[in-house]
Design a protein around this motif. Structure first.
Motif, PDB file in Angstrom:
ATOM      1  N   LEU A  21       0.794  -1.457  -0.140  1.00  0.00           N
ATOM      2  CA  LEU A  21       0.005   0.095  -0.083  1.00  0.00           C
ATOM      3  C   LEU A  21       0.933   1.353   0.015  1.00  0.00           C
ATOM      4  N   ALA A  22       0.731   1.887  -1.091  1.00  0.00           N
ATOM      5  CA  ALA A  22       1.505   3.250  -1.194  1.00  0.00           C
ATOM      6  C   ALA A  22       3.147   3.079  -0.902  1.00  0.00           C
ATOM      7  N   SER A  23       3.659   1.873  -1.349  1.00  0.00           N
ATOM      8  CA  SER A  23       5.118   1.818  -0.771  1.00  0.00           C
ATOM      9  C   SER A  23       5.746   1.543  -1.976  1.00  0.00           C
ATOM     10  N   LEU A  24       5.288   0.999  -3.117  1.00  0.00           N
ATOM     11  CA  LEU A  24       5.939   0.427  -4.311  1.00  0.00           C
ATOM     12  C   LEU A  24       6.683   1.628  -4.769  1.00  0.00           C
ATOM     13  N   HIS A  25       6.504   2.942  -4.888  1.00  0.00           N
ATOM     14  CA  HIS A  25       7.070   4.144  -5.392  1.00  0.00           C
ATOM     15  C   HIS A  25       8.322   4.583  -4.434  1.00  0.00           C
ATOM     16  N   HIS A  26       8.546   3.688  -3.550  1.00  0.00           N
ATOM     17  CA  HIS A  26       9.662   3.835  -2.610  1.00  0.00           C
ATOM     18  C   HIS A  26      10.913   2.995  -3.259  1.00  0.00           C
ATOM     19  N   MET A  27      10.333   1.973  -3.995  1.00  0.00           N
ATOM     20  CA  MET A  27      11.465   1.012  -4.399  1.00  0.00           C
ATOM     21  C   MET A  27      11.389   0.776  -5.999  1.00  0.00           C
ATOM     22  N   PRO A  28      12.346   0.204  -6.637  1.00  0.00           N
ATOM     23  CA  PRO A  28      12.227  -0.111  -7.901  1.00  0.00           C
ATOM     24  C   PRO A  28      10.927  -1.038  -8.135  1.00  0.00           C
ATOM     25  N   PHE A  29      10.312  -0.622  -9.452  1.00  0.00           N
ATOM     26  CA  PHE A  29       8.981  -1.337  -9.880  1.00  0.00           C
ATOM     27  C   PHE A  29       9.227  -2.822  -9.842  1.00  0.00           C
ATOM     28  N   ARG A  61       6.181 -11.477  -6.437  1.00  0.00           N
ATOM     29  CA  ARG A  61       5.274 -12.552  -7.292  1.00  0.00           C
ATOM     30  C   ARG A  61       5.946 -13.964  -6.739  1.00  0.00           C
ATOM     31  N   ASP A  62       7.400 -13.916  -6.530  1.00  0.00           N
ATOM     32  CA  ASP A  62       7.765 -15.248  -6.259  1.00  0.00           C
ATOM     33  C   ASP A  62       7.609 -15.739  -5.011  1.00  0.00           C
ATOM     34  N   ALA A  63       7.087 -14.829  -4.020  1.00  0.00           N
ATOM     35  CA  ALA A  63       6.726 -15.252  -2.654  1.00  0.00           C
ATOM     36  C   ALA A  63       5.449 -15.464  -2.587  1.00  0.00           C
ATOM     37  N   LEU A  64       4.713 -15.488  -3.645  1.00  0.00           N
ATOM     38  CA  LEU A  64       3.264 -15.920  -3.809  1.00  0.00           C
ATOM     39  C   LEU A  64       3.049 -17.565  -3.647  1.00  0.00           C
ATOM     40  N   ALA A  65       1.922 -17.868  -3.057  1.00  0.00           N
ATOM     41  CA  ALA A  65       1.745 -19.497  -3.171  1.00  0.00           C
ATOM     42  C   ALA A  65       0.845 -19.581  -4.337  1.00  0.00           C
ATOM     43  N   PRO A  66       0.682 -20.705  -5.099  1.00  0.00           N
ATOM     44  CA  PRO A  66      -0.051 -20.911  -5.842  1.00  0.00           C
ATOM     45  C   PRO A  66      -1.539 -20.501  -5.517  1.00  0.00           C
ATOM     46  N   GLY A  67      -2.219 -19.852  -6.443  1.00  0.00           N
ATOM     47  CA  GLY A  67      -3.335 -19.160  -6.203  1.00  0.00           C
ATOM     48  C   GLY A  67      -3.351 -17.821  -5.349  1.00  0.00           C
ATOM     49  N   GLY A  68      -2.202 -17.438  -4.903  1.00  0.00           N
ATOM     50  CA  GLY A  68      -2.206 -16.356  -4.284  1.00  0.00           C
ATOM     51  C   GLY A  68      -2.408 -14.902  -4.902  1.00  0.00           C
ATOM     52  N   VAL A  69      -2.485 -13.926  -4.224  1.00  0.00           N
ATOM     53  CA  VAL A  69      -2.793 -12.644  -4.927  1.00  0.00           C
ATOM     54  C   VAL A  69      -1.994 -11.571  -4.440  1.00  0.00           C
ATOM     55  N   LEU A  70      -1.396 -10.789  -5.254  1.00  0.00           N
ATOM     56  CA  LEU A  70      -0.727  -9.667  -4.962  1.00  0.00           C
ATOM     57  C   LEU A  70      -1.402  -8.322  -5.193  1.00  0.00           C
ATOM     58  N   ALA A  71      -1.589  -7.511  -4.306  1.00  0.00           N
ATOM     59  CA  ALA A  71      -2.367  -6.203  -4.332  1.00  0.00           C
ATOM     60  C   ALA A  71      -1.627  -5.114  -4.388  1.00  0.00           C
ATOM     61  N   VAL A  72      -1.373  -4.190  -5.057  1.00  0.00           N
ATOM     62  CA  VAL A  72      -0.833  -2.765  -4.776  1.00  0.00           C
ATOM     63  C   VAL A  72      -1.662  -2.034  -4.844  1.00  0.00           C
ATOM     64  N   LEU A  73      -1.555  -1.008  -3.952  1.00  0.00           N
ATOM     65  CA  LEU A  73      -2.182   0.362  -4.066  1.00  0.00           C
ATOM     66  C   LEU A  73      -1.012   1.340  -4.304  1.00  0.00           C
ATOM     67  N   GLY A  74      -0.975   1.916  -5.617  1.00  0.00           N
ATOM     68  CA  GLY A  74       0.147   2.543  -6.051  1.00  0.00           C
ATOM     69  C   GLY A  74      -0.145   4.007  -6.397  1.00  0.00           C
TER      70      GLY A  74
END
Length: 200
Positions: free
Chosen positions: A89-97, A104-117
């Motif tokens: 949440l509002a943190s991806l712009h603090h680091m390389p995209f 992505r690699d830390a997600l389990a199969p069927g997992g969801v990555l949610a970015v509020l950017g």
């Protein structure tokens, strides 16, 4: 800013959690507000943030089923295929995209990555929701301000550090298509975008 634009999207982001999710990672967790909401749904949550002060506050506030970690997600070890839900949440712009590949690699199969950017608009379709949000923002600020006056003042907790960004929506769309195939990117009011990625 008495109206927190990020907190406004908590209910929407919570609806993206898979029904069978057990483990979550909150990247840039700050003082732990969203991490506590995830834990309240029964998830085991790891909260990570590079700000020692924010982690100190989050730890002091406590919360069952939450482990806070003072670390930089761009360099720390993340267990592979561990998390059913990862929020950023509002943190991806603090680091390389490109950090999204680690998530992505830390997600389990069927997992969801949610970015509020946060990103700068690139086209009229980006500007329209944000211009429409201006009067809504004024009303929301007035309501929150009145509530604070009636309830004894502002929240005394410190807020997470804020940093400007150079990323544009064109950058977000291009890089998410390349690094997170099948992901969706949507501009939302209050000067934010939502990126959702469902791990196969």
């Amino acid at each position: 800013m008495p109206f927190n634009h990020n907190d406004h999207y908590h209910p929407y982001l919570l609806r993206q959690v898979p029904p069978t999710a057990r483990r979550a990672l909150d990247v840039g967790c700050g003082t732990g507000r969203f991490a506590r909401r995830l834990a309240a749904r029964g998830l085991e949550v790891d909260g990570i943030d590079p700000s020692a002060e924010a982690i100190g506050v989050a730890t002091a506030l406590g919360g069952e089923r939450i482990t806070y970690r003072h670390a930089d997600v761009t360099t720390c070890d993340l267990p592979p295929q561990e998390y059913d839900f990862i929020s950023c949440l509002a943190s991806l712009h603090h680091m390389p995209f490109s950090t999204v590949t680690r998530l992505r690699d830390a997600l389990a199969p069927g997992g969801v990555l949610a970015v509020l950017g946060c990103a700068h608009p690139s086209a009229p379709r980006d500007w329209l929701p944000w211009l429409a949000a201006v009067p809504l923002n004024l009303v929301a600020r007035a309501v929150v301000y009145a509530g604070e006056r009636l309830n004894g003042g502002v929240d005394p907790l410190p807020t997470a550090p804020i940093r400007d960004w150079t990323t544009t929506m064109a950058d977000v769309r291009r890089e998410s298509a390349e690094l997170l195939p099948g992901s969706t990117v949507r501009v939302v009011p209050f000067w934010r975008y939502v990126l959702l990625y469902h791990h196969p």
